[in-house]
Design a protein around this motif. Structure first.
Motif, PDB file in Angstrom:
ATOM      1  N   ALA A  43      -1.138  -5.760  -5.434  1.00  0.00           N
ATOM      2  CA  ALA A  43      -1.551  -6.738  -6.439  1.00  0.00           C
ATOM      3  C   ALA A  43      -2.452  -6.102  -7.493  1.00  0.00           C
ATOM      4  O   ALA A  43      -2.346  -6.410  -8.698  1.00  0.00           O
ATOM      5  N   LEU A  44      -3.360  -5.201  -7.058  1.00  0.00           N
ATOM      6  CA  LEU A  44      -4.230  -4.518  -8.013  1.00  0.00           C
ATOM      7  C   LEU A  44      -3.429  -3.624  -8.950  1.00  0.00           C
ATOM      8  O   LEU A  44      -3.733  -3.500 -10.149  1.00  0.00           O
ATOM      9  N   LYS A  45      -2.413  -2.979  -8.406  1.00  0.00           N
ATOM     10  CA  LYS A  45      -1.564  -2.129  -9.248  1.00  0.00           C
ATOM     11  C   LYS A  45      -0.869  -2.963 -10.322  1.00  0.00           C
ATOM     12  O   LYS A  45      -0.823  -2.578 -11.511  1.00  0.00           O
ATOM     13  N   GLU A  46      -0.339  -4.124  -9.922  1.00  0.00           N
ATOM     14  CA  GLU A  46       0.325  -4.989 -10.890  1.00  0.00           C
ATOM     15  C   GLU A  46      -0.668  -5.507 -11.931  1.00  0.00           C
ATOM     16  O   GLU A  46      -0.345  -5.595 -13.122  1.00  0.00           O
TER      17      GLU A  46
ATOM     18  N   ILE B  71      -3.451  -4.395  12.578  1.00  0.00           N
ATOM     19  CA  ILE B  71      -2.178  -4.391  11.841  1.00  0.00           C
ATOM     20  C   ILE B  71      -2.211  -5.416  10.713  1.00  0.00           C
ATOM     21  O   ILE B  71      -1.786  -5.139   9.578  1.00  0.00           O
ATOM     22  N   ILE B  72      -2.745  -6.607  11.004  1.00  0.00           N
ATOM     23  CA  ILE B  72      -2.830  -7.646   9.970  1.00  0.00           C
ATOM     24  C   ILE B  72      -3.754  -7.214   8.839  1.00  0.00           C
ATOM     25  O   ILE B  72      -3.463  -7.431   7.650  1.00  0.00           O
ATOM     26  N   ALA B  73      -4.896  -6.570   9.200  1.00  0.00           N
ATOM     27  CA  ALA B  73      -5.822  -6.105   8.168  1.00  0.00           C
ATOM     28  C   ALA B  73      -5.176  -5.030   7.298  1.00  0.00           C
ATOM     29  O   ALA B  73      -5.339  -5.022   6.063  1.00  0.00           O
TER      30      ALA B  73
ATOM     31  N   GLU C 220      -4.506  -5.090   3.269  1.00  0.00           N
ATOM     32  CA  GLU C 220      -4.922  -4.054   2.322  1.00  0.00           C
ATOM     33  C   GLU C 220      -3.743  -3.566   1.483  1.00  0.00           C
ATOM     34  O   GLU C 220      -3.873  -3.320   0.270  1.00  0.00           O
ATOM     35  N   MET C 221      -2.593  -3.436   2.144  1.00  0.00           N
ATOM     36  CA  MET C 221      -1.426  -2.965   1.410  1.00  0.00           C
ATOM     37  C   MET C 221      -1.014  -3.977   0.343  1.00  0.00           C
ATOM     38  O   MET C 221      -0.705  -3.611  -0.807  1.00  0.00           O
TER      39      MET C 221
END
Length: 263
Positions: A213-216, A201-203, A207-208
């Protein structure tokens, strides 16, 4: 009982004979009459089978009459004993082995002598049965997590039961809870599976957050074409610092589309 201290005519006659014996053999008889108890002890005197004065003697010197009196010393210090490991079936049908320790003291010497044959032995046996009775109403989870509450419940139950014996139960502690090996393995497997589930769940959450962040970052770079070139140069600098012999050259997708359209 009002008649508990009355000796009767024959009893007083025996007491008078004892006094005459002391007078006749004085001062040798004084060694038979004078007794000593320590600061932490009390003496319960029986005269012709009856407790005299309805209160204990001591500490220090006290006198007894030969032939008619005998006494029992009672220790008032706190005593501790271990409860042997008890096989207990919990409320959720799990067999566990539990042991503990009990601290108690005698606060009424007369009751401890007159109301029970062996105060210490009776308290030990009662502690064992109380431990089984109290833990039999608890689930395994409660037994492992609420030891303090269980100790308080046992202390209150023991103190109430031993009060007629002149005993004050000061403290009860659960020492160890031993689980069957099969149950220990099952609980370890359950805990490991739970940890793996939390790790996944933490991983996934990481990733989410990274994708957001990559989208921004892509939106920021899209606003400045030169920013993409600077990012490319920075990536080349990072690759060169690691002494790699292979350099990856990114090819814009737009150029590939133009070649495909010409074909």
């Amino acid at each position: 009982d009002k008649n508990s201290g009355r000796l009767g005519c024959f009893g007083w006659l025996l007491v008078l004979v004892s006094l005459l014996f002391i007078i006749a053999t004085f001062p040798l008889a004084i060694f038979m009459c004078v007794k000593i108890v320590n600061e932490y002890e009390r003496a319960v005197i029986f005269r012709l089978g009856r407790i005299t004065d309805r209160k204990p003697k001591g500490p220090g010197l006290f006198f007894v009459l030969p032939c008619t009196d005998n006494f029992v010393k009672v220790d008032l210090r706190t005593v501790s004993f271990d409860i042997p490991p008890q096989e207990i079936l919990t409320k959720d049908s799990v067999t566990v082995s539990v042991d503990g320790v009990v601290y108690f003291r005698i606060h009424c010497p007369i009751s401890s002598v007159a109301n029970v044959s062996s105060a210490h032995s009776s308290t030990r046996l009662l502690a064992q049965t109380t431990l089984r009775n109290v833990l039999g109403t608890k689930n395994l989870a409660e037994l492992l997590s609420d030891r303090e509450g269980i100790s308080v419940s046992m202390q209150e139950a023991l103190d109430e039961a031993t009060d007629p014996w002149g005993i004050k139960v000061e403290r009860v502690e659960i020492k160890d809870v031993k689980l069957p090996q099969q149950l220990q393995r099952a609980m370890a497997a359950e805990a490991e599976a739970s940890r793996e589930a939390r790790a996944k769940i933490i991983a996934a959450e990481g990733e989410m957050k990274a994708s957001r962040a990559l989208k921004e970052a892509s939106l920021v770079i899209a606003e400045s074409p030169s920013g993409l070139q600077l990012r490319y140069l920075q990536t080349l600098n990072t690759i060169a610092a690691e002494k790699n012999s292979t350099i990856i050259f990114p090819l814009p997708i737009d150029m590939m589309q133009n070649f495909m359209q010409r074909k």
